[in-house]
Design a protein around this motif. Structure first.
Motif, mmCIF file in Angstrom:
data_model
loop_
_atom_site.group_PDB
_atom_site.id
_atom_site.type_symbol
_atom_site.label_atom_id
_atom_site.label_comp_id
_atom_site.label_asym_id
_atom_site.label_seq_id
_atom_site.Cartn_x
_atom_site.Cartn_y
_atom_site.Cartn_z
ATOM 1 N N PRO A 155 0.823 -1.313 -0.070
ATOM 2 C CA PRO A 155 -0.120 -0.149 0.084
ATOM 3 C C PRO A 155 0.988 1.205 -0.143
ATOM 4 O O PRO A 155 2.016 1.404 0.660
ATOM 5 N N VAL A 156 0.479 2.375 -0.743
ATOM 6 C CA VAL A 156 0.931 3.638 -0.691
ATOM 7 C C VAL A 156 0.047 4.629 -0.849
ATOM 8 O O VAL A 156 -0.841 4.476 -1.814
ATOM 9 N N ARG A 157 0.172 5.727 -0.152
ATOM 10 C CA ARG A 157 -1.026 6.894 -0.539
ATOM 11 C C ARG A 157 -0.060 7.843 -1.065
ATOM 12 O O ARG A 157 0.887 8.282 -0.666
ATOM 13 N N HIS A 158 -0.673 8.566 -2.117
ATOM 14 C CA HIS A 158 0.001 9.693 -2.895
ATOM 15 C C HIS A 158 -0.583 10.951 -2.458
ATOM 16 O O HIS A 158 -1.659 11.213 -2.294
ATOM 17 N N ASP A 180 4.898 -8.570 -5.123
ATOM 18 C CA ASP A 180 3.751 -7.810 -4.543
ATOM 19 C C ASP A 180 3.037 -6.707 -5.622
ATOM 20 O O ASP A 180 3.749 -6.549 -6.649
ATOM 21 N N VAL A 181 2.084 -6.436 -5.321
ATOM 22 C CA VAL A 181 1.178 -5.373 -6.094
ATOM 23 C C VAL A 181 1.035 -4.174 -5.339
ATOM 24 O O VAL A 181 0.512 -4.207 -4.362
ATOM 25 N N VAL A 182 1.463 -3.168 -6.145
ATOM 26 C CA VAL A 182 1.490 -1.900 -5.585
ATOM 27 C C VAL A 182 0.164 -1.160 -5.652
ATOM 28 O O VAL A 182 -0.401 -1.073 -6.894
ATOM 29 N N LEU A 204 8.585 5.841 -4.139
ATOM 30 C CA LEU A 204 10.110 5.184 -4.107
ATOM 31 C C LEU A 204 10.398 4.764 -2.945
ATOM 32 O O LEU A 204 10.913 3.520 -2.536
ATOM 33 N N GLU A 205 9.894 5.274 -1.929
ATOM 34 C CA GLU A 205 10.074 4.998 -0.417
ATOM 35 C C GLU A 205 9.163 3.638 -0.432
ATOM 36 O O GLU A 205 9.772 2.702 0.533
ATOM 37 N N ALA A 206 8.225 3.543 -0.911
ATOM 38 C CA ALA A 206 7.412 2.250 -0.681
ATOM 39 C C ALA A 206 8.093 1.051 -1.261
ATOM 40 O O ALA A 206 8.097 -0.071 -0.676
ATOM 41 N N TYR A 207 8.681 1.246 -2.404
ATOM 42 C CA TYR A 207 9.282 0.291 -3.126
ATOM 43 C C TYR A 207 10.412 -0.463 -2.299
ATOM 44 O O TYR A 207 10.785 -1.658 -2.435
ATOM 45 N N GLY A 208 10.912 0.437 -1.406
ATOM 46 C CA GLY A 208 11.943 -0.421 -0.574
ATOM 47 C C GLY A 208 11.508 -1.286 0.315
ATOM 48 O O GLY A 208 12.275 -2.121 0.568
ATOM 49 N N LEU A 251 8.381 1.713 -13.908
ATOM 50 C CA LEU A 251 9.495 1.065 -14.324
ATOM 51 C C LEU A 251 10.356 0.857 -12.955
ATOM 52 O O LEU A 251 10.944 -0.308 -12.817
ATOM 53 N N GLU A 252 10.342 1.565 -12.184
ATOM 54 C CA GLU A 252 10.979 1.393 -10.782
ATOM 55 C C GLU A 252 10.141 0.361 -10.106
ATOM 56 O O GLU A 252 10.828 -0.437 -9.326
ATOM 57 N N ALA A 253 8.900 0.175 -10.223
ATOM 58 C CA ALA A 253 8.012 -0.789 -9.499
ATOM 59 C C ALA A 253 8.353 -2.310 -10.028
ATOM 60 O O ALA A 253 8.557 -3.055 -9.080
ATOM 61 N N ARG A 254 8.605 -2.222 -11.264
ATOM 62 C CA ARG A 254 9.221 -3.297 -11.754
ATOM 63 C C ARG A 254 10.562 -3.851 -11.257
ATOM 64 O O ARG A 254 10.711 -4.855 -10.959
ATOM 65 N N ALA A 255 11.404 -2.946 -11.326
ATOM 66 C CA ALA A 255 12.911 -3.055 -10.883
ATOM 67 C C ALA A 255 12.777 -3.594 -9.285
ATOM 68 O O ALA A 255 13.924 -4.338 -9.000
ATOM 69 N N ALA A 256 11.888 -3.040 -8.460
ATOM 70 C CA ALA A 256 11.933 -3.585 -7.114
ATOM 71 C C ALA A 256 11.229 -4.653 -6.898
ATOM 72 O O ALA A 256 10.896 -5.434 -5.785
ATOM 73 N N GLY A 257 10.688 -5.442 -7.968
ATOM 74 C CA GLY A 257 10.218 -6.937 -8.212
ATOM 75 C C GLY A 257 8.677 -6.957 -7.935
ATOM 76 O O GLY A 257 8.165 -7.910 -7.866
#
Length: 231
Positions: free
Chosen positions: A47-50, A68-70, A58-62, A89-95
Motif C-alpha cells: 500500500p501507498v498513499r499519494h 507484491d502488487v503496488v 520510491l519509499e514504498a518500493y523499498g 519501471l521502478e516498481a518492476r525493478a523493485a520486484g
C-alpha cells in the motif's frame, strides 16, 4: 504462488467464493481497468498513499517483496495522473508484479511497452500540481473506494475489475473459487450440449416451491441442487 492459483480463476469467481464463505467482499469502484486489455495480476498488497510527489512511491518500493502488487491511493481523483512510466519501471525493478491505482495514470504508450500490469481509471496528461501533507499511514494502508487495505491483504485484478481478500482467508477463498469454477464449467458444457440451465437447476421445481414459500430463494435452491450461478 498466488498468481499461479489465480491463473485459471477470475475476479467474479473469487467474489462469489467470498460471498459463499461469508468473507467481506471488498471490490474496487467500477471503472478501474487495465491499461493493456487482458492484463491480470494477483499478489500481496503493497500500500501507498499519494500526496503529489513521487517520493512516497520510491519509499514504498523499498519494502516490496517479490510479486507484491503496488496499490496506490490517490483518492479516486480524476484531475491528475499520479503515476507514469518512470514510477512503473521502478516498481518492476523493485520486484512488483503490478500496479493498481485508485486514480489515473499517464505515459500510456510507455506503460504498454513496459508490460507490467497497470490498472487505473484511465489516462490524463497532467501530473500533480499539489503537494499535500503526508499522513502517518502513508505506507501502512491505502484506501480504495470505501475499503481500507494493507499488507495483510491480497489483491486480484482482471478484465472484470479489482477486489481484495484478507490474506488469512486466501486459501479457503481460492479453494472455494476452484470448486465454483469446476461447477460452472460443467454447467456451461452441458448447456452447449443442449441441456438447458433451467433443466440443470430444476427451475420448475424452484418456481413451484417458491410459490408455496415466497421466502425460498434461488440461491438456496442452487445450493440444494449443487448449481453455481450467483455464488
Amino acid at each position: 504462488m498466488v498468481v499461479k492459483r489465480f491463473a485459471e480463476l477470475s475476479t467474479p469467481l473469487v467474489a462469489d467464493a467470498c460471498v459463499r464463505l461469508g468473507v467481506p467482499v471488498r471490490v474496487a469502484p467500477a471503472g478501474v481497468r487495465a491499461v493493456v486489455p487482458g492484463s491480470r495480476v494477483a499478489g500481496r498488497v503493497l500500500p501507498v498513499r499519494h500526496y503529489g510527489s513521487v517520493d512516497v512511491f520510491l519509499e514504498a518500493y523499498g519494502a516490496a517483496g517479490p510479486g507484491d502488487v503496488v496499490v496506490i491511493d490517490n483518492g479516486g481523483r480524476t484531475d491528475e495522473a499520479c503515476i507514469g512510466d518512470l514510477a512503473v519501471l521502478e516498481a518492476r525493478a523493485a520486484g512488483a508484479s503490478g500496479v493498481v491505482v485508485w486514480g489515473l495514470h499517464r505515459d500510456t504508450p510507455e506503460l504498454v511497452e513496459i508490460g507490467l500490469p497497470v490498472f487505473s481509471y484511465g489516462a490524463l496528461p497532467l501530473g500533480p500540481l499539489r503537494l499535500d501533507g503526508r499522513e502517518p499511514e502513508a505506507l501502512s494502508s491505502a484506501r480504495f473506494g470505501p475499503h481500507l487495505v494493507g499488507v495483510e491483504d491480497v489483491v486480484f485484478a482482471d478484465a472484470d475489475g479489482v477486489l481484495f481478500v484478507p490474506g488469512d482467508r486466501l486459501d479457503e477463498v481460492l479453494e472455494a473459487a476452484d470448486g465454483i469454477a469446476r461447477t460452472e464449467r460443467a454447467q456451461a458444457g452441458r448447456i452447449r450440449a443442449g441441456d438447458t440451465l433451467r433443466r440443470q437447476t430444476d427451475f420448475d421445481a424452484y418456481l413451484e416451491r417458491r410459490a408455496a414459500d415466497p421466502a425460498y430463494s434461488f440461491r438456496q435452491h442452487l445450493r440444494r441442487v449443487g448449481g453455481a450461478i450467483e455464488e
